[in-house]
Design a protein around this motif. Structure first.
Motif, PDB file in Angstrom:
ATOM      1  N   UNK A   6       1.065  -1.080   0.052  1.00  0.00           N
ATOM      2  CA  UNK A   6       0.010   0.068  -0.051  1.00  0.00           C
ATOM      3  C   UNK A   6       0.849   1.159  -0.029  1.00  0.00           C
ATOM      4  N   UNK A   7       0.190   2.321   0.053  1.00  0.00           N
ATOM      5  CA  UNK A   7       1.007   3.568   0.089  1.00  0.00           C
ATOM      6  C   UNK A   7       1.814   3.779   1.288  1.00  0.00           C
ATOM      7  N   UNK A   8       2.962   4.467   1.214  1.00  0.00           N
ATOM      8  CA  UNK A   8       3.906   4.844   2.399  1.00  0.00           C
ATOM      9  C   UNK A   8       3.220   6.208   3.164  1.00  0.00           C
ATOM     10  N   UNK A   9       2.710   5.938   4.070  1.00  0.00           N
ATOM     11  CA  UNK A   9       1.971   7.036   4.813  1.00  0.00           C
ATOM     12  C   UNK A   9       3.396   7.979   5.701  1.00  0.00           C
ATOM     13  N   UNK A  95      -8.448  17.476   0.596  1.00  0.00           N
ATOM     14  CA  UNK A  95      -7.486  16.839  -0.152  1.00  0.00           C
ATOM     15  C   UNK A  95      -6.083  17.393   0.580  1.00  0.00           C
ATOM     16  N   UNK A  96      -6.087  18.560   1.212  1.00  0.00           N
ATOM     17  CA  UNK A  96      -4.973  18.851   2.069  1.00  0.00           C
ATOM     18  C   UNK A  96      -4.623  17.723   3.125  1.00  0.00           C
ATOM     19  N   UNK A  97      -5.807  17.222   3.602  1.00  0.00           N
ATOM     20  CA  UNK A  97      -5.843  16.257   4.686  1.00  0.00           C
ATOM     21  C   UNK A  97      -5.010  14.875   4.116  1.00  0.00           C
ATOM     22  N   UNK A  98      -5.566  14.709   2.791  1.00  0.00           N
ATOM     23  CA  UNK A  98      -4.818  13.630   2.034  1.00  0.00           C
ATOM     24  C   UNK A  98      -3.496  13.433   1.843  1.00  0.00           C
ATOM     25  N   UNK A  99      -3.084  14.765   1.518  1.00  0.00           N
ATOM     26  CA  UNK A  99      -1.594  14.705   1.021  1.00  0.00           C
ATOM     27  C   UNK A  99      -0.823  14.748   2.142  1.00  0.00           C
ATOM     28  N   UNK A 100      -1.407  15.423   3.377  1.00  0.00           N
ATOM     29  CA  UNK A 100      -0.328  15.181   4.780  1.00  0.00           C
ATOM     30  C   UNK A 100      -0.451  13.816   5.101  1.00  0.00           C
ATOM     31  N   UNK A 101      -1.416  12.929   4.695  1.00  0.00           N
ATOM     32  CA  UNK A 101      -1.208  11.491   5.157  1.00  0.00           C
ATOM     33  C   UNK A 101      -0.425  10.661   4.143  1.00  0.00           C
ATOM     34  N   UNK A 102      -0.005  11.474   3.179  1.00  0.00           N
ATOM     35  CA  UNK A 102       0.875  10.721   2.059  1.00  0.00           C
ATOM     36  C   UNK A 102       2.351  11.294   2.503  1.00  0.00           C
ATOM     37  N   UNK A 103       2.472  12.261   3.819  1.00  0.00           N
ATOM     38  CA  UNK A 103       3.611  12.861   4.075  1.00  0.00           C
ATOM     39  C   UNK A 103       4.192  14.214   3.534  1.00  0.00           C
ATOM     40  N   UNK A 104       3.372  14.741   2.907  1.00  0.00           N
ATOM     41  CA  UNK A 104       3.590  16.034   2.361  1.00  0.00           C
ATOM     42  C   UNK A 104       3.324  17.059   3.520  1.00  0.00           C
ATOM     43  N   UNK A 105       4.287  18.114   3.583  1.00  0.00           N
ATOM     44  CA  UNK A 105       4.005  19.297   4.264  1.00  0.00           C
ATOM     45  C   UNK A 105       2.864  20.224   3.591  1.00  0.00           C
ATOM     46  N   UNK A 126      -0.369  17.409  14.862  1.00  0.00           N
ATOM     47  CA  UNK A 126       0.396  16.419  14.521  1.00  0.00           C
ATOM     48  C   UNK A 126       0.127  15.468  13.699  1.00  0.00           C
ATOM     49  N   UNK A 127      -1.365  14.970  14.213  1.00  0.00           N
ATOM     50  CA  UNK A 127      -1.911  13.819  13.551  1.00  0.00           C
ATOM     51  C   UNK A 127      -3.058  14.320  12.696  1.00  0.00           C
ATOM     52  N   UNK A 128      -2.730  13.770  11.577  1.00  0.00           N
ATOM     53  CA  UNK A 128      -3.696  14.248  10.328  1.00  0.00           C
ATOM     54  C   UNK A 128      -5.062  14.163  10.444  1.00  0.00           C
TER      55      UNK A 128
END
Length: 175
Positions: A6-9, A95-105, A126-128
């Motif tokens: 799966x995707x790397x969180x 969308x921003x939350x999803x990007x954060x879950x993928x590790x993006x600032x 700290x927790x998306x």
């Protein structure tokens, strides 16, 4: 080809692991059962009669906030613009939350007012998913407050009553 891992969180889900899903389901059902009984008792007509009762207060809040909504219903184009803006902001937040879950600032869409002590714990930032709940609450609260403030044509007394009741409701629903 699919990635079996799966995707790397960008954060650790270890603290969110459900070791016994059956026990969780049983506890959730018990929560709903006990909660619905408590809610029913809170609004029992025999126990809540009178102007200073829970039912009386909720009825009064409903009356004044319905005056605000009736105003908005007379201006459907203005209401559609306000609702569209709220929907777009919520989609942007997800969308921003999803990007954060993928590790993006990602910069927050909305931040608590300075001095708002409800969101001081570091996990709110700290927790998306906690951050999502916080921002969703703030978006909805800000939108509701804007609806009261921009209800042109309402007398100031009605707006004051609406602000007061809206503040009670949003404070009660605060995460």
């Amino acid at each position: 080809m699919t990635n079996k891992e799966g995707p790397k969180l960008g954060y650790d889900l270890g603290s969110y692991t459900i070791n016994d899903p059956e026990k969780l389901s049983q506890n959730m059902l018990k929560l709903f059962e006990v909660g619905s009984k408590a809610f029913s008792q809170m609004f029992d007509a025999k126990k809540t009669a009178g102007p200073l009762s829970m039912a009386g207060e909720m009825g009064e809040a409903g009356k004044v906030l319905s005056v605000v909504m009736q105003h908005w219903m007379t201006e459907p184009d203005k209401l559609a613009v306000a609702q569209t803006k709220f929907n777009q902001d919520f989609i942007d937040l997800w969308g921003r939350t999803y990007r954060r879950m993928l590790g993006e600032e990602v910069e927050p869409l909305v931040k608590p007012a300075p001095g708002d002590a409800r969101f001081q714990d570091a996990d709110w930032n700290n927790k998306p998913m906690f951050d999502f709940v916080k921002q969703a609450y703030l978006l909805a609260t800000n939108w509701a407050e804007m609806m009261v403030e921009n209800a042109d044509g309402l007398d100031e007394r009605t707006k004051q009553r609406a602000r007061f009741n809206l503040n009670l409701i949003t404070s009660a629903l605060s995460p």
